[in-house]
Motif scaffolding. Structure first.
Motif, PDB file in Angstrom:
ATOM      1  N   PRO A  52       0.887  -1.139   0.285  1.00 20.35           N
ATOM      2  CA  PRO A  52       0.176   0.096  -0.087  1.00 20.35           C
ATOM      3  C   PRO A  52       0.635   1.257   0.029  1.00 20.35           C
ATOM      4  CG  PRO A  52      -0.399  -1.475   1.958  1.00 20.35           C
ATOM      5  CD  PRO A  52       0.823  -1.892   1.329  1.00 20.35           C
ATOM      6  N   GLY A  61       0.957   5.438   0.280  1.00 16.41           N
ATOM      7  CA  GLY A  61       0.184   6.909   0.461  1.00 16.41           C
ATOM      8  C   GLY A  61       0.959   7.904  -0.468  1.00 16.41           C
ATOM      9  N   GLY A  62       1.552   8.859   0.207  1.00 16.20           N
ATOM     10  CA  GLY A  62       2.268  10.032  -0.474  1.00 16.20           C
ATOM     11  C   GLY A  62       3.597   9.555  -0.705  1.00 16.20           C
ATOM     12  N   GLY A  63       4.265   8.425  -0.297  1.00 19.00           N
ATOM     13  CA  GLY A  63       5.525   7.989  -0.464  1.00 19.00           C
ATOM     14  C   GLY A  63       6.624   8.872   0.131  1.00 19.00           C
ATOM     15  N   THR A  64       6.309   9.337   1.123  1.00 21.50           N
ATOM     16  CA  THR A  64       7.301  10.204   2.066  1.00 21.50           C
ATOM     17  C   THR A  64       8.035   9.703   3.057  1.00 21.50           C
ATOM     18  OG1 THR A  64       5.682  11.263   3.652  1.00 21.50           O
ATOM     19  CG2 THR A  64       5.923  12.254   1.429  1.00 21.50           C
ATOM     20  N   GLY A  65       7.975   8.462   3.207  1.00 23.42           N
ATOM     21  CA  GLY A  65       8.460   7.743   4.317  1.00 23.42           C
ATOM     22  C   GLY A  65      10.050   7.793   4.203  1.00 23.42           C
ATOM     23  N   ASN A  66      10.740   7.573   5.221  1.00 26.60           N
ATOM     24  CA  ASN A  66      12.143   7.380   5.405  1.00 26.60           C
ATOM     25  C   ASN A  66      12.961   6.087   5.241  1.00 26.60           C
ATOM     26  OD1 ASN A  66      11.590  10.297   7.149  1.00 26.60           O
ATOM     27  ND2 ASN A  66      13.157  10.402   5.412  1.00 26.60           N
ATOM     28  N   GLN A  87       9.752   2.377   3.334  1.00 29.33           N
ATOM     29  CA  GLN A  87       8.778   1.411   3.792  1.00 29.33           C
ATOM     30  C   GLN A  87       7.874   0.823   2.505  1.00 29.33           C
ATOM     31  OE1 GLN A  87       9.215   4.408   5.615  1.00 29.33           O
ATOM     32  NE2 GLN A  87       7.867   4.584   7.509  1.00 29.33           N
ATOM     33  N   SER A 119       5.807  16.845   9.123  1.00 24.30           N
ATOM     34  CA  SER A 119       6.194  18.223   8.323  1.00 24.30           C
ATOM     35  C   SER A 119       6.066  17.776   6.930  1.00 24.30           C
ATOM     36  CB  SER A 119       7.520  18.660   8.516  1.00 24.30           C
ATOM     37  OG  SER A 119       8.624  17.622   8.470  1.00 24.30           O
ATOM     38  N   THR A 120       5.796  16.829   6.593  1.00 23.31           N
ATOM     39  CA  THR A 120       5.441  16.288   4.975  1.00 23.31           C
ATOM     40  C   THR A 120       4.005  16.559   4.829  1.00 23.31           C
ATOM     41  OG1 THR A 120       5.498  14.178   5.786  1.00 23.31           O
ATOM     42  CG2 THR A 120       7.200  14.908   4.727  1.00 23.31           C
ATOM     43  N   THR A 136      -0.269  11.112   3.487  1.00 23.04           N
ATOM     44  CA  THR A 136      -1.870  10.848   3.609  1.00 23.04           C
ATOM     45  C   THR A 136      -1.939  10.457   4.655  1.00 23.04           C
ATOM     46  OG1 THR A 136      -1.389   8.596   3.011  1.00 23.04           O
ATOM     47  CG2 THR A 136      -1.721   9.984   1.172  1.00 23.04           C
ATOM     48  N   THR A 156       4.927   8.727  13.119  1.00 25.85           N
ATOM     49  CA  THR A 156       4.974   8.762  14.621  1.00 25.85           C
ATOM     50  C   THR A 156       4.357   9.962  15.221  1.00 25.85           C
ATOM     51  OG1 THR A 156       7.274   9.967  14.462  1.00 25.85           O
ATOM     52  CG2 THR A 156       6.976   7.495  14.828  1.00 25.85           C
ATOM     53  N   GLY A 157       4.740  11.254  14.859  1.00 25.78           N
ATOM     54  CA  GLY A 157       4.175  12.635  15.410  1.00 25.78           C
ATOM     55  C   GLY A 157       4.690  13.674  14.407  1.00 25.78           C
ATOM     56  N   ILE A 210      -5.306   0.118   5.485  1.00 26.11           N
ATOM     57  CA  ILE A 210      -6.316   0.781   6.069  1.00 26.11           C
ATOM     58  C   ILE A 210      -6.946   1.534   5.035  1.00 26.11           C
ATOM     59  CG2 ILE A 210      -6.520   2.954   7.743  1.00 26.11           C
ATOM     60  CD1 ILE A 210      -3.584   2.267   8.501  1.00 26.11           C
TER      61      ILE A 210
HETATM   62  C1  FAD Z   1      11.497  15.811   4.787  1.00 25.88           C
HETATM   63  C2  FAD Z   1      10.519  14.710   5.614  1.00 25.88           C
HETATM   64  C3  FAD Z   1      10.061  15.223   6.661  1.00 25.88           C
HETATM   65  C4  FAD Z   1       9.338  14.266   7.635  1.00 25.88           C
HETATM   66  N1  FAD Z   1       8.732  14.658   8.841  1.00 25.88           N
HETATM   67  C5  FAD Z   1       7.981  13.651   9.559  1.00 25.88           C
HETATM   68  C6  FAD Z   1       7.419  14.210  10.665  1.00 25.88           C
HETATM   69  O1  FAD Z   1       7.161  15.276  11.123  1.00 25.88           O
HETATM   70  N2  FAD Z   1       6.727  13.194  11.192  1.00 25.88           N
HETATM   71  C7  FAD Z   1       6.740  12.018  11.100  1.00 25.88           C
HETATM   72  O2  FAD Z   1       6.123  10.790  11.861  1.00 25.88           O
HETATM   73  N3  FAD Z   1       6.969  11.346   9.895  1.00 25.88           N
HETATM   74  C8  FAD Z   1       8.036  12.165   9.199  1.00 25.88           C
HETATM   75  N4  FAD Z   1       8.497  11.825   7.973  1.00 25.88           N
HETATM   76  C9  FAD Z   1       8.017  10.495   7.416  1.00 25.88           C
HETATM   77  C10 FAD Z   1       6.949  10.610   6.620  1.00 25.88           C
HETATM   78  O3  FAD Z   1       6.712  11.683   5.845  1.00 25.88           O
HETATM   79  C11 FAD Z   1       5.600  10.314   7.338  1.00 25.88           C
HETATM   80  O4  FAD Z   1       5.213   9.249   8.206  1.00 25.88           O
HETATM   81  C12 FAD Z   1       4.328  10.371   6.550  1.00 25.88           C
HETATM   82  O5  FAD Z   1       3.287  10.632   7.174  1.00 25.88           O
HETATM   83  C13 FAD Z   1       3.995   9.187   5.850  1.00 25.88           C
HETATM   84  O6  FAD Z   1       2.870   9.368   5.014  1.00 25.88           O
HETATM   85  P1  FAD Z   1       2.922   8.876   3.552  1.00 25.88           P
HETATM   86  O7  FAD Z   1       1.494   8.837   3.164  1.00 25.88           O
HETATM   87  O8  FAD Z   1       3.810   9.465   2.690  1.00 25.88           O
HETATM   88  O9  FAD Z   1       3.088   7.486   3.464  1.00 25.88           O
HETATM   89  P2  FAD Z   1       3.801   6.290   2.666  1.00 25.88           P
HETATM   90  O10 FAD Z   1       5.434   6.813   2.574  1.00 25.88           O
HETATM   91  O11 FAD Z   1       3.267   6.232   1.442  1.00 25.88           O
HETATM   92  O12 FAD Z   1       3.907   4.908   3.244  1.00 25.88           O
HETATM   93  C14 FAD Z   1       4.471   4.747   4.554  1.00 25.88           C
HETATM   94  C15 FAD Z   1       4.107   3.255   5.064  1.00 25.88           C
HETATM   95  O13 FAD Z   1       2.612   3.128   5.239  1.00 25.88           O
HETATM   96  C16 FAD Z   1       2.137   2.197   4.391  1.00 25.88           C
HETATM   97  N5  FAD Z   1       0.775   2.652   4.138  1.00 25.88           N
HETATM   98  C17 FAD Z   1       0.674   3.543   3.450  1.00 25.88           C
HETATM   99  N6  FAD Z   1      -0.794   3.848   3.336  1.00 25.88           N
HETATM  100  C18 FAD Z   1      -1.485   2.716   3.815  1.00 25.88           C
HETATM  101  C19 FAD Z   1      -2.704   2.269   3.972  1.00 25.88           C
HETATM  102  N7  FAD Z   1      -3.775   3.093   3.695  1.00 25.88           N
HETATM  103  N8  FAD Z   1      -2.917   0.949   4.633  1.00 25.88           N
HETATM  104  C20 FAD Z   1      -1.662   0.480   5.112  1.00 25.88           C
HETATM  105  N9  FAD Z   1      -0.365   0.792   4.841  1.00 25.88           N
HETATM  106  C21 FAD Z   1      -0.335   1.934   4.410  1.00 25.88           C
HETATM  107  C22 FAD Z   1       3.342   2.013   3.201  1.00 25.88           C
HETATM  108  O14 FAD Z   1       3.207   0.695   2.889  1.00 25.88           O
HETATM  109  C23 FAD Z   1       4.562   2.422   3.968  1.00 25.88           C
HETATM  110  O15 FAD Z   1       4.805   0.887   4.626  1.00 25.88           O
HETATM  111  C24 FAD Z   1       9.251  12.744   7.086  1.00 25.88           C
HETATM  112  C25 FAD Z   1       9.763  12.466   6.020  1.00 25.88           C
HETATM  113  C26 FAD Z   1      10.563  13.271   5.321  1.00 25.88           C
HETATM  114  C27 FAD Z   1      11.019  12.951   3.877  1.00 25.88           C
END
Ligand code: FAD
Length: 445
Positions: A76, A78-83, A86, A139-140, A145, A154-155, A206
């Protein structure tokens, strides 16, 4: 590419919902794993076979059933912003783009129910019209998403008041789909939530999330500069713990980190350690007074400057600090750690003594279980993996609780308190181990 099953999948869900264009598939298969030189080496060559973007729960069910019937791995997204890589599909297969599941379903009595793929930035803007706000967000938030944040984060901004995803009452209910021939759809709450928070999509998809909301408030951005990191940290603790100043961001960056924050360059010199704040409108005089008592320079024109230039302090906080620094110092990387609330100044002193040129301090104050604590994402000058591991070991030796961001394995990332529960849910919900394979090492058989 496996053209056979992809053609079949197109018939099941519709040709326009399945994308196989190479450049697109590659882009959608990557996140911000490259912050880590270790993960960069390990994960650069993994791509999915296709990206599937369902626009309804029924379509997600069809994709999951297809994946189970044909034993096709699925991640799955979301926005692909994980570090931590993932979303990187280590065994190819399908990336399930959840971004079309983006509805505001209901907002009632301070609780909102939303489609998992809704972007947090859009959600925050829409909530303001109803007099609400997210309790906290990464902050992303413009890109990430709700589902991705719950499953991978996390937070963030607001965690100083409301804590993290695990704090009771923040995430209220989740609707989950399993990866089986006949996918099950169910809603969970209470203790069961631990199986799906920060679970990397390993134990289910989710579909919807119910979260508690905060009342809408007007926030102002402030910058305070200091000639040394100790004064900056002491001030930040004082404001973080102040009961009379409402805030949602207290972020400390040691000199010269802020020189990388280009939109603020008129305000900081390379010698300044800085504290960035978002405080409730009207609390500015108190901030200024407190800043002076810690030898800080409060910059009265900063607040107007950021408004006029449409930037926010939040874009220079949390892991955005790493991003800005890496733009100018591509050799850098970072760590994640929780310093000791009573002893953090000593811990910082020890780190500065031992690694005067390799560690730069970056703190974010948050609330954990009701206590205000210094979480941290220090910047590290990277040379070798061995040296990085030495530095991590030293952090641990002096009592910093490290969450290692240089691993893609859920057990090794330091937020592993509920891994056994996630594994249990995976066993029930993903019998063929097709969800995000490669990210969990413990046996599920
Ligand atoms: C510059 C920068 C700043 C950041 N700051 C923060 C911060 O302040 N706090 C923080 O916690 N994190 C931070 N992060 C990490 C990340 O941005 C966050 O965790 C963000 O919320 C991930 O959301 P996403 O939609 O991009 O998830 P994705 O990267 O798309 O996915 C994250 C994980 O969730 C899973 N996933 C996604 N959607 C679903 C779904 N619907 N059901 C089940 N699994 C799913 C994916 O398989 C993956 O394992 C930061 C990253 C960067 C690059």
């Amino acid at each position: 590419m496996n053209q056979g099953w992809i053609d079949e999948l197109k018939q099941v869900i519709g040709e326009n919902k399945v994308e196989t264009k190479d450049s697109y598939v590659k882009r959608m298969s990557q996140d911000f794993y490259w912050y880590s030189p270790i993960l960069k080496k390990q994960l650069s060559d993994f791509y999915a076979d296709c990206i599937v973007k369902p626009s309804s729960v029924e379509e997600v069910i069809e994709v999951l059933a297809f994946s189970a019937q044909n034993r096709i791995p699925l991640v799955p997204r979301g926005g692909g912003t994980g570090n931590y890589g993932q979303i990187i599909p280590m065994e190819k297969g399908i990336i399930l783009d959840t971004s079309a599941l983006n509805k505001i379903i209901e907002i009632k009595n301070g609780i909102g129910r939303f489609g998992a793929g809704i972007k947090l930035g859009k959600l925050e803007a829409d909530l303001a019209n109803d007099g609400y706000s997210l309790r906290f967000f990464p902050s992303t938030y413009l890109k990430s998403t709700l589902g991705g944040f719950i499953a991978g984060g996390t937070g963030g901004i607001g965690s100083i008041e409301y804590g993290t995803l695990w704090d009771e009452g923040n995430v209220v209910r989740l609707t989950i789909l399993t990866l089986e021939e006949k996918p099950r759809l169910f809603t969970i709450e209470g203790e069961e939530l631990k199986k799906y928070i920060h679970h990397y999509g390993l134990s289910g998809v989710i579909i919807e999330a119910e979260i508690a909301l905060a009342p809408y408030r007007e926030w102002e951005d402030h910058l305070v500069t200091f000639s040394n990191i100790n004064d900056a940290l002491s001030f930040s603790e004082s404001i973080a713990k102040s009961e009379s100043i409402r805030k949602r961001l207290v972020s400390v960056s040691e000199s010269p980190l802020a020189t990388a924050f280009k939109p603020f360059e008129a305000f900081v010199s390379e010698h300044d350690s800085i504290v960035l704040l978002q405080v409730e409108k009207g609390d500015c005089d108190q901030v200024e007074e407190l800043a002076h008592s810690f030898n800080g320079s409060f910059l009265p024109t900063f607040s107007e400057h950021v408004k006029k230039n449409k930037v926010r302090t939040t874009d220079f906080s949390w892991n955005h600090v790493t991003l800005w620094w890496m733009k100018h110092h591509p050799e850098a990387t970072y760590l994640q750690g929780r310093f000791d609330t009573k002893n953090y100044l000593k811990q910082v002193e020890l780190l500065k003594e031992k690694y005067p040129n390799e560690v730069l301090i970056h703190f974010e104050w948050i609330s954990v279980g009701g206590s205000i604590v210094p979480s941290s994402q220090p910047i590290i000058s990277y040379t070798t993996e061995e040296r990085l591991n030495e530095i991590i070991t030293y952090f641990k030796e002096i009592g910093v609780k490290v969450s290692n961001p240089h691993t893609y394995l859920i057990e090794e990332g330091g937020k592993d308190d509920w891994v056994e529960l996630i594994s249990l849910a995976k066993k029930e919900n993903d019998p063929y181990q097709l969800l995000n394979p490669g990210k969990m090492k413990i046996g599920i058989g």
